[in-house]
Design a protein around this motif. Structure first.
Motif, mmCIF file in Angstrom:
data_model
loop_
_atom_site.group_PDB
_atom_site.id
_atom_site.type_symbol
_atom_site.label_atom_id
_atom_site.label_comp_id
_atom_site.label_asym_id
_atom_site.label_seq_id
_atom_site.Cartn_x
_atom_site.Cartn_y
_atom_site.Cartn_z
ATOM 1 N N HIS A 163 0.832 -1.209 0.000
ATOM 2 C CA HIS A 163 0.000 0.000 0.000
ATOM 3 C C HIS A 163 0.865 1.256 0.000
ATOM 4 N N ASP A 165 0.477 5.272 1.882
ATOM 5 C CA ASP A 165 -0.259 5.843 3.008
ATOM 6 C C ASP A 165 -1.056 7.083 2.614
ATOM 7 N N HIS A 216 4.692 0.146 0.020
ATOM 8 C CA HIS A 216 5.383 -0.639 1.047
ATOM 9 C C HIS A 216 4.416 -1.634 1.674
HETATM 10 FE FE LIG Z 1 1.950 2.238 5.619
#
Ligand SMILES: [Fe+2]
Length: 242
Positions: A163, A165, A216
């Motif tokens: 994903h 953020d 990540h």
């Molecule tokens: Fe994250």
């Protein structure tokens, strides 16, 4: 190595590749220069986190506390407690709602270890941002996370999988690994091609990522000795333009 050279060992790869795996001694040097003290007291605060009840997978293996800060020319300032929001574009599992988490305690919110970590991150991320794109203040969100692992129930550091953020920059710092194995961080480009993998093993060892450029994710953690408590404690700090 001088502090400037140490700094460059992190900013160089972060600019070139969109991420850097920072070894603990490198982080320690940078944090000491910014007043790091009482690491043990700081790390012990992970023993006092609330259960995350928002897990859409029904999991109760994640504990956390949360706080928002402003970081800029005037220094680092804590903001009023607020919900954490991620759009479903970034978090299909748990995004799309405002999630209220227990606040980071006042003493940890003002702890010299936390302030050193935020100041060092601010320096690194600002240096990696083109001069004309640098904000007056960064909006910083800080999360204390504990992922617990039990026999037959691995703990998932990133249940949403690979994903981003939804911010500009992310720091993930290991605080403690207790009786767990695995928990490997991997980094992928926007075409989801694998760029690198490493396991944060030592306190202070960190991953710094350019959230615009890379995904990540972290593999589940499992207990080494199933009869003993097993957990992975990390600090996550995200920075975005205010
Ligand atoms: Fe994250």
């Amino acid at each position: 190595m001088t502090l400037a050279e140490e700094f460059a060992t992190l900013t160089g790869p972060l600019i070139a590749h969109g991420f850097v795996h920072a070894e603990a001694p490198d982080m320690r040097l940078l944090l000491h220069a910014r007043g790091l003290a009482d690491w043990d007291g700081f790390a012990a605060s992970w023993n006092d986190l609330g259960v995350d009840t928002y897990m859409a997978d029904g999991g109760r293996y994640r504990r956390r506390r949360y706080a928002a800060f402003s970081a800029g020319g005037d220094g680092i300032r804590r903001k009023a407690h607020q919900p954490h929001y991620q759009s479903r574009d970034y978090n299909l599992l748990n995004g799309g709602i405002a999630r209220w988490f227990e606040p980071i305690t006042p003493s940890i919110g003002a702890h010299p270890a936390l302030l050193a970590i935020l100041a060092a991150s601010q320096g690194i991320f600002t240096a990696c941002t083109p001069a004309d794109a640098r904000p007056r203040n960064w909006h910083v969100e800080v999360h204390q996370f504990r992922i617990e692992a039990r026999s037959g129930q691995p703990g998932q550091p990133t249940p949403e999988g690979l994903h981003r953020d939804g911010v500009d920059w992310v720091l993930v710092m290991l605080v403690r690994r207790q009786n767990v194995t695995s928990g490997e961080t991997s980094i992928h480009d926007l075409q989801r091609r694998h760029l690198g993998s490493f396991t944060l093993a030592e306190p202070l060892e960190s991953a710094l990522v350019d959230d615009d450029r890379v995904y990540h994710g972290v593999t589940p953690v499992t207990p080494i000795d199933a009869s003993q408590p097993a957990y992975r404690d990390v600090l996550v700090a995200t920075f975005r333009r205010e």
